[in-house]
Enzyme design. Structure first.
Site, PDB file in Angstrom:
ATOM      1  N   THR A  20      33.019  77.282  39.555  1.00  0.00           N
ATOM      2  CA  THR A  20      33.367  78.501  38.901  1.00  0.00           C
ATOM      3  C   THR A  20      34.299  78.539  37.871  1.00  0.00           C
ATOM      4  O   THR A  20      34.990  79.448  37.692  1.00  0.00           O
ATOM      5  CB  THR A  20      33.806  79.865  40.072  1.00  0.00           C
ATOM      6  OG1 THR A  20      35.125  79.213  40.832  1.00  0.00           O
ATOM      7  CG2 THR A  20      32.868  79.808  41.280  1.00  0.00           C
ATOM      8  N   TRP A  21      34.286  77.375  37.346  1.00  0.00           N
ATOM      9  CA  TRP A  21      35.064  76.931  36.241  1.00  0.00           C
ATOM     10  C   TRP A  21      34.436  78.263  34.856  1.00  0.00           C
ATOM     11  O   TRP A  21      35.303  79.022  34.201  1.00  0.00           O
ATOM     12  CB  TRP A  21      35.058  75.653  35.512  1.00  0.00           C
ATOM     13  CG  TRP A  21      36.064  75.612  34.619  1.00  0.00           C
ATOM     14  CD1 TRP A  21      36.845  76.457  33.934  1.00  0.00           C
ATOM     15  CD2 TRP A  21      36.152  74.288  33.764  1.00  0.00           C
ATOM     16  NE1 TRP A  21      37.527  75.786  32.686  1.00  0.00           N
ATOM     17  CE2 TRP A  21      36.839  74.554  32.677  1.00  0.00           C
ATOM     18  CE3 TRP A  21      35.445  73.061  33.633  1.00  0.00           C
ATOM     19  CZ2 TRP A  21      37.336  73.473  31.767  1.00  0.00           C
ATOM     20  CZ3 TRP A  21      35.947  71.982  32.946  1.00  0.00           C
ATOM     21  CH2 TRP A  21      36.928  72.394  31.831  1.00  0.00           C
ATOM     22  N   TYR A  57      41.381  78.062  36.132  1.00  0.00           N
ATOM     23  CA  TYR A  57      40.144  78.622  35.562  1.00  0.00           C
ATOM     24  C   TYR A  57      40.105  79.980  35.079  1.00  0.00           C
ATOM     25  O   TYR A  57      40.209  81.020  35.849  1.00  0.00           O
ATOM     26  CB  TYR A  57      38.818  78.374  36.633  1.00  0.00           C
ATOM     27  CG  TYR A  57      38.632  77.065  36.967  1.00  0.00           C
ATOM     28  CD1 TYR A  57      39.010  75.862  36.174  1.00  0.00           C
ATOM     29  CD2 TYR A  57      37.864  76.756  38.017  1.00  0.00           C
ATOM     30  CE1 TYR A  57      38.809  74.689  36.671  1.00  0.00           C
ATOM     31  CE2 TYR A  57      37.387  75.410  38.574  1.00  0.00           C
ATOM     32  CZ  TYR A  57      38.258  74.315  37.796  1.00  0.00           C
ATOM     33  OH  TYR A  57      37.853  73.074  37.897  1.00  0.00           O
ATOM     34  N   GLY A 204      30.872  68.686  37.633  1.00  0.00           N
ATOM     35  CA  GLY A 204      30.066  68.165  36.388  1.00  0.00           C
ATOM     36  C   GLY A 204      28.693  67.651  36.818  1.00  0.00           C
ATOM     37  O   GLY A 204      28.141  66.779  35.981  1.00  0.00           O
ATOM     38  N   LEU A 206      25.852  68.537  36.484  1.00  0.00           N
ATOM     39  CA  LEU A 206      24.758  68.743  35.357  1.00  0.00           C
ATOM     40  C   LEU A 206      25.376  68.196  34.168  1.00  0.00           C
ATOM     41  O   LEU A 206      24.851  68.771  33.182  1.00  0.00           O
ATOM     42  CB  LEU A 206      24.660  70.238  35.330  1.00  0.00           C
ATOM     43  CG  LEU A 206      23.964  70.863  36.537  1.00  0.00           C
ATOM     44  CD1 LEU A 206      23.526  72.326  36.318  1.00  0.00           C
ATOM     45  CD2 LEU A 206      22.642  70.064  37.141  1.00  0.00           C
ATOM     46  N   CYS A 207      26.164  67.545  34.249  1.00  0.00           N
ATOM     47  CA  CYS A 207      27.099  67.193  32.851  1.00  0.00           C
ATOM     48  C   CYS A 207      27.354  68.362  31.816  1.00  0.00           C
ATOM     49  O   CYS A 207      26.778  68.044  30.688  1.00  0.00           O
ATOM     50  CB  CYS A 207      26.299  66.037  32.163  1.00  0.00           C
ATOM     51  SG  CYS A 207      27.417  64.975  31.100  1.00  0.00           S
ATOM     52  N   GLY A 280      27.996  74.246  38.276  1.00  0.00           N
ATOM     53  CA  GLY A 280      28.489  75.275  37.611  1.00  0.00           C
ATOM     54  C   GLY A 280      27.521  76.165  37.079  1.00  0.00           C
ATOM     55  O   GLY A 280      26.550  75.684  36.543  1.00  0.00           O
ATOM     56  N   ARG A 282      26.955  80.825  35.899  1.00  0.00           N
ATOM     57  CA  ARG A 282      27.560  81.854  35.545  1.00  0.00           C
ATOM     58  C   ARG A 282      26.483  82.845  35.634  1.00  0.00           C
ATOM     59  O   ARG A 282      26.977  84.277  35.366  1.00  0.00           O
ATOM     60  CB  ARG A 282      28.315  81.912  34.332  1.00  0.00           C
ATOM     61  CG  ARG A 282      27.826  81.426  33.144  1.00  0.00           C
ATOM     62  CD  ARG A 282      28.709  81.492  32.198  1.00  0.00           C
ATOM     63  NE  ARG A 282      28.276  80.362  30.857  1.00  0.00           N
ATOM     64  CZ  ARG A 282      29.175  80.270  29.884  1.00  0.00           C
ATOM     65  NH1 ARG A 282      30.238  80.938  30.034  1.00  0.00           N
ATOM     66  NH2 ARG A 282      28.912  79.394  28.879  1.00  0.00           N
TER      67      ARG A 282
HETATM   68  P1  NAP Z   1      28.218  71.585  35.172  1.00  0.00           P
HETATM   69  O1  NAP Z   1      28.050  72.038  36.525  1.00  0.00           O
HETATM   70  O2  NAP Z   1      27.960  70.198  34.983  1.00  0.00           O
HETATM   71  O3  NAP Z   1      27.513  72.498  34.135  1.00  0.00           O
HETATM   72  C1  NAP Z   1      27.600  73.766  34.047  1.00  0.00           C
HETATM   73  C2  NAP Z   1      27.009  74.586  33.031  1.00  0.00           C
HETATM   74  O4  NAP Z   1      25.540  73.897  33.068  1.00  0.00           O
HETATM   75  C3  NAP Z   1      26.692  76.017  33.281  1.00  0.00           C
HETATM   76  O5  NAP Z   1      27.996  76.802  32.736  1.00  0.00           O
HETATM   77  C4  NAP Z   1      25.674  76.183  32.333  1.00  0.00           C
HETATM   78  O6  NAP Z   1      26.056  76.391  31.020  1.00  0.00           O
HETATM   79  C5  NAP Z   1      24.728  75.159  32.506  1.00  0.00           C
HETATM   80  N1  NAP Z   1      23.699  75.514  33.568  1.00  0.00           N
HETATM   81  C6  NAP Z   1      23.877  75.531  35.114  1.00  0.00           C
HETATM   82  N2  NAP Z   1      22.757  75.837  35.609  1.00  0.00           N
HETATM   83  C7  NAP Z   1      21.614  75.674  34.640  1.00  0.00           C
HETATM   84  C8  NAP Z   1      20.362  75.828  34.653  1.00  0.00           C
HETATM   85  N3  NAP Z   1      19.631  76.178  35.786  1.00  0.00           N
HETATM   86  N4  NAP Z   1      19.724  75.897  33.484  1.00  0.00           N
HETATM   87  C9  NAP Z   1      20.510  75.655  32.309  1.00  0.00           C
HETATM   88  N5  NAP Z   1      21.688  75.383  32.198  1.00  0.00           N
HETATM   89  C10 NAP Z   1      22.470  75.547  33.446  1.00  0.00           C
HETATM   90  O7  NAP Z   1      29.841  71.721  34.752  1.00  0.00           O
HETATM   91  P2  NAP Z   1      30.974  72.143  35.411  1.00  0.00           P
HETATM   92  O8  NAP Z   1      30.790  73.816  35.447  1.00  0.00           O
HETATM   93  O9  NAP Z   1      32.172  71.574  34.585  1.00  0.00           O
HETATM   94  O10 NAP Z   1      31.174  71.422  36.709  1.00  0.00           O
HETATM   95  C11 NAP Z   1      31.057  72.100  37.880  1.00  0.00           C
HETATM   96  C12 NAP Z   1      32.280  72.484  38.685  1.00  0.00           C
HETATM   97  O11 NAP Z   1      32.973  71.496  39.022  1.00  0.00           O
HETATM   98  C13 NAP Z   1      33.319  73.424  37.877  1.00  0.00           C
HETATM   99  O12 NAP Z   1      32.747  74.786  38.008  1.00  0.00           O
HETATM  100  C14 NAP Z   1      34.439  73.246  38.659  1.00  0.00           C
HETATM  101  O13 NAP Z   1      34.387  74.278  39.989  1.00  0.00           O
HETATM  102  C15 NAP Z   1      34.281  71.769  39.057  1.00  0.00           C
HETATM  103  N6  NAP Z   1      35.308  71.145  38.198  1.00  0.00           N
HETATM  104  C16 NAP Z   1      36.423  70.399  38.560  1.00  0.00           C
HETATM  105  C17 NAP Z   1      36.966  69.616  37.833  1.00  0.00           C
HETATM  106  C18 NAP Z   1      38.314  69.021  38.022  1.00  0.00           C
HETATM  107  O14 NAP Z   1      39.329  68.547  37.424  1.00  0.00           O
HETATM  108  N7  NAP Z   1      38.497  69.077  39.681  1.00  0.00           N
HETATM  109  C19 NAP Z   1      36.724  69.631  36.151  1.00  0.00           C
HETATM  110  C20 NAP Z   1      35.478  69.896  35.834  1.00  0.00           C
HETATM  111  C21 NAP Z   1      34.945  70.871  36.824  1.00  0.00           C
HETATM  112  P3  NAP Z   1      25.656  77.837  30.186  1.00  0.00           P
HETATM  113  O15 NAP Z   1      25.962  79.025  30.873  1.00  0.00           O
HETATM  114  O16 NAP Z   1      26.527  77.634  29.107  1.00  0.00           O
HETATM  115  O17 NAP Z   1      24.292  77.612  30.015  1.00  0.00           O
END
Ligand code: NAP
Length: 331
Positions: A20-21, A57, A204, A206-207, A280, A282
């Site tokens: 939920t970042w 966040y 991350g 989904l990078c 992640g 939204r």
């Molecule tokens: P992620 O999950 O790799 O990517 C999230 C982004 O991917 C979304 O905001 C969205 O971008 C896109 N997305 C998601 N589902 C999709 C779909 N079905 N089709 C197209 N695009 C899609 O990145 P993340 O949010 O950075 O990482 C996940 C979670 O890990 C975070 O929310 C957080 O809870 C955690 N995190 C922790 C740390 C740490 O230091 N501990 C660091 C980073 C993240 P759009 O909405 O822009 O399209």
């Protein structure tokens, strides 16, 4: 939904966790509360129980939205809330701060925002080089004994740092970056976690959307979206390499597994060890693809072919280091 026990705790979480970042808005170009709450409700309806958030966040916004969503759905007891501590943002820029007094204040603030009297999984967000790890672990042990937190985790810690932590307090989980393009933990954190019985919350997965297959060389990001400073997106030459690698992975996924690259990417994280993939999202529609990642496994040949594509397409992969927050100035 597939499930996993968090380390040797009594807590069972879904193997896909909602990240939920982006819902907090900050560094993701803003947020829409109604849409965010609908996304959390949709995640719960799809069997996701683990929700990962953090005070930083949106500087409280993400936790408040998670608290409101669980309250309105009447689902607090069914959810596994994973939040964090150890980053302060008084100057508008996050800095590491795991001093015990700060951790105690953060816990109370998180409980209030999340509208609850316990946290299921409490994680130290980043190691603070200015506070001995033993002091941090002692504080979390106190919170655990007081029943305010049910399990303990760390994020972005090395095996040596986890070893120091475990000498003082139980440790159930570790949260590192991990996805097809960011595989640094294969060399150390993942084998360490497997050996010590820790669950890995891979962030991350989904990078940052690259592995959804929807990002092109022309995609634009608005406002303070961190992808404007992420080298994989910001550097045109690098972005085209990554987009090309996504194309090759998508072709393999369709031919071999009958699914697209997003399902392949999440399944790959789930098949690498005792992992939870943090997804992640939204908008609710972004979670429609969840079913494609569940109920099957990648075979050894497909794993090898994935490695072959990555070696061929990305000779020198770029890591996620740009996200690391700085430490405080020493007193
Ligand atoms: P992620 O999950 O790799 O990517 C999230 C982004 O991917 C979304 O905001 C969205 O971008 C896109 N997305 C998601 N589902 C999709 C779909 N079905 N089709 C197209 N695009 C899609 O990145 P993340 O949010 O950075 O990482 C996940 C979670 O890990 C975070 O929310 C957080 O809870 C955690 N995190 C922790 C740390 C740490 O230091 N501990 C660091 C980073 C993240 P759009 O909405 O822009 O399209």
């Amino acid at each position: 939904m597939e499930t996993i026990t968090l380390g040797n705790s009594a807590i069972i979480g879904s193997r896909i966790g909602l990240g939920t970042w982006a819902i907090g808005g900050w560094m993701w170009g803003g947020t829409d509360e109604a849409q965010a709450i609908a996304t959390i409700h949709s995640a719960l309806a799809r069997g996701i129980t683990l929700i990962d958030t953090a005070p930083v966040y949106g500087f409280g916004t993400s936790e408040s939205i998670v608290g409101k969503a669980l309250q309105t759905a009447g689902r607090r007891q069914h959810a596994v809330i994973a939040t964090k501590a150890g980053l302060e943002w008084s100057s508008g820029r996050p800095r590491r701060d795991s001093r015990p007094l700060r951790l105690r204040q953060e816990l109370e603030d998180s409980l209030r925002r999340l509208q609850t009297d316990y946290i299921d999984l409490y994680q130290i967000h980043w190691p603070d080089p200015l506070v001995p790890i033993e002091e941090v672990a002692t504080e979390l042990l106190r919170m655990h004994r007081a029943g305010k937190i049910r399990a303990i985790g760390v994020s972005n810690f090395s095996p040596a740092q986890m070893e120091a932590f475990r000498a003082v307090a139980p440790l159930h989980t570790v949260q590192p970056p991990y996805n097809l393009f960011e595989r640094g933990i294969d060399a150390d954190v993942l084998p360490y976690a497997s050996d010590k019985g820790l669950t890995v919350l891979a962030y991350g997965a989904l990078c940052r959307g690259l592995l959804s297959g929807r990002i092109t060389t022309d995609s634009k990001f608005a406002g303070d979206d961190l992808r404007q400073s992420d080298p994989k997106f910001a550097d045109a030459r690098l972005r085209s390499r990554y987009v090309s690698a996504v194309g090759a992975l998508d072709a393999l996924a369709r031919e071999r597994c009958g699914r697209g690259v997003l399902s392949l990417a999440v399944r790959w994280v789930l098949d690498r060890g005792p992992t939870i993939a943090l997804w992640g999202a939204r908008r609710s529609d972004q979670l429609e693809a969840i079913d494609g990642a569940l109920g099957w496994q990648l075979d050894a040949q497909t794993m090898r072919d994935i490695d072959g594509i990555l070696e061929r397409e990305l000779e020198t992969p770029v890591g996620p280091e740009f996200m690391a927050p700085p430490q405080r100035a020493a007193a």
